[in-house]
Design an enzyme around this catalytic site. Sequence first.
Site, PDB file in Angstrom:
ATOM      1  N   SER A  37       4.910 -25.013 -19.037  1.00  0.00           N
ATOM      2  CA  SER A  37       4.516 -23.609 -18.985  1.00  0.00           C
ATOM      3  C   SER A  37       5.019 -22.787 -20.162  1.00  0.00           C
ATOM      4  O   SER A  37       4.416 -21.775 -20.525  1.00  0.00           O
ATOM      5  CB  SER A  37       5.011 -22.973 -17.676  1.00  0.00           C
ATOM      6  OG  SER A  37       6.427 -23.067 -17.580  1.00  0.00           O
ATOM      7  N   GLY A  74       4.152 -26.367 -15.028  1.00  0.00           N
ATOM      8  CA  GLY A  74       4.667 -27.226 -13.966  1.00  0.00           C
ATOM      9  C   GLY A  74       4.890 -28.671 -14.369  1.00  0.00           C
ATOM     10  O   GLY A  74       5.474 -29.437 -13.593  1.00  0.00           O
ATOM     11  N   ASN A 102      11.242 -28.406 -16.339  1.00  0.00           N
ATOM     12  CA  ASN A 102      10.907 -28.601 -14.928  1.00  0.00           C
ATOM     13  C   ASN A 102      11.689 -29.761 -14.320  1.00  0.00           C
ATOM     14  O   ASN A 102      12.012 -29.733 -13.121  1.00  0.00           O
ATOM     15  CB  ASN A 102       9.401 -28.823 -14.766  1.00  0.00           C
ATOM     16  CG  ASN A 102       8.613 -27.553 -15.019  1.00  0.00           C
ATOM     17  OD1 ASN A 102       8.918 -26.498 -14.474  1.00  0.00           O
ATOM     18  ND2 ASN A 102       7.618 -27.639 -15.880  1.00  0.00           N
ATOM     19  N   ASP A 183      10.685 -13.140 -14.182  1.00  0.00           N
ATOM     20  CA  ASP A 183      11.192 -14.370 -13.563  1.00  0.00           C
ATOM     21  C   ASP A 183      12.408 -14.936 -14.277  1.00  0.00           C
ATOM     22  O   ASP A 183      13.043 -15.884 -13.809  1.00  0.00           O
ATOM     23  CB  ASP A 183      10.088 -15.427 -13.456  1.00  0.00           C
ATOM     24  CG  ASP A 183       9.547 -15.889 -14.814  1.00  0.00           C
ATOM     25  OD1 ASP A 183      10.125 -15.538 -15.865  1.00  0.00           O
ATOM     26  OD2 ASP A 183       8.527 -16.611 -14.818  1.00  0.00           O
ATOM     27  N   HIS A 186      10.086 -17.268 -18.338  1.00  0.00           N
ATOM     28  CA  HIS A 186       8.959 -17.320 -19.272  1.00  0.00           C
ATOM     29  C   HIS A 186       8.949 -16.123 -20.227  1.00  0.00           C
ATOM     30  O   HIS A 186       9.336 -15.017 -19.849  1.00  0.00           O
ATOM     31  CB  HIS A 186       7.642 -17.391 -18.503  1.00  0.00           C
ATOM     32  CG  HIS A 186       7.526 -18.602 -17.652  1.00  0.00           C
ATOM     33  ND1 HIS A 186       7.834 -18.593 -16.306  1.00  0.00           N
ATOM     34  CD2 HIS A 186       7.174 -19.879 -17.964  1.00  0.00           C
ATOM     35  CE1 HIS A 186       7.660 -19.810 -15.812  1.00  0.00           C
ATOM     36  NE2 HIS A 186       7.271 -20.612 -16.794  1.00  0.00           N
TER      37      HIS A 186
END
Length: 209
Positions: A37, A74, A102, A183, A186
């Site tokens: 991502s 992801g 991840n 978040d 990102h």
Amino acid sequence: MKLFSFAVLAAVLFLLPASAHAAASDSQPVIACFGDSLTAGHGAAFGHAYPDYLQQLLDARGYRYRVVNKGISGDTTKDGLARVKDVLAAHPAIVVVEFGGNDGLRGLPITATRANLDQIIALLKDAGVKVVLAGITLPPDYGPDYIRDFNQTYALAAKKFNIPLLPFLYAHVYTVPGTIQADGIHATAKGNQLVAENVFGLLRPLLKK
């Protein structure tokens, strides 16, 4: 008949510049940004991922390359390994590999992450592609031992395969206000611009004009 012919001619002339530009773009060597991502640009508006800004930097500095975004949100290193053939199908001259975040966030075994990352790099290099590696780190609540081992993954891979390394993709990004989304993971469009500068610095020694 004359009106029809003129209309057809006008349409052809209108399309020629675009077609010529597309052909020129297709003939340029490809830089594939291959990752999760952070590469895909999750949460940022379309056209504002770091590969988009990398393309702008290259164009502005006279480097004739075409940047392809091969990021999928992801993805783990295992997912990346499964996608190597797709990346090679783009016939890249250079691949920027960015995976592992991840894996770490899910607490996957470091040994598995390292093995997958090694295989990704090996397959790309065996295909004659130049590879550069971008690392990432984890939040402090994952514990110092796990984070230390996780961070070492990138340095070990870079040394093993003798490839350029950007130890932290977000170097000089987190400290700048407005660069990270709510978040905490990102990058915003502003952040992705800075990430692109980091990646450009990593790529520059490999680029040709």
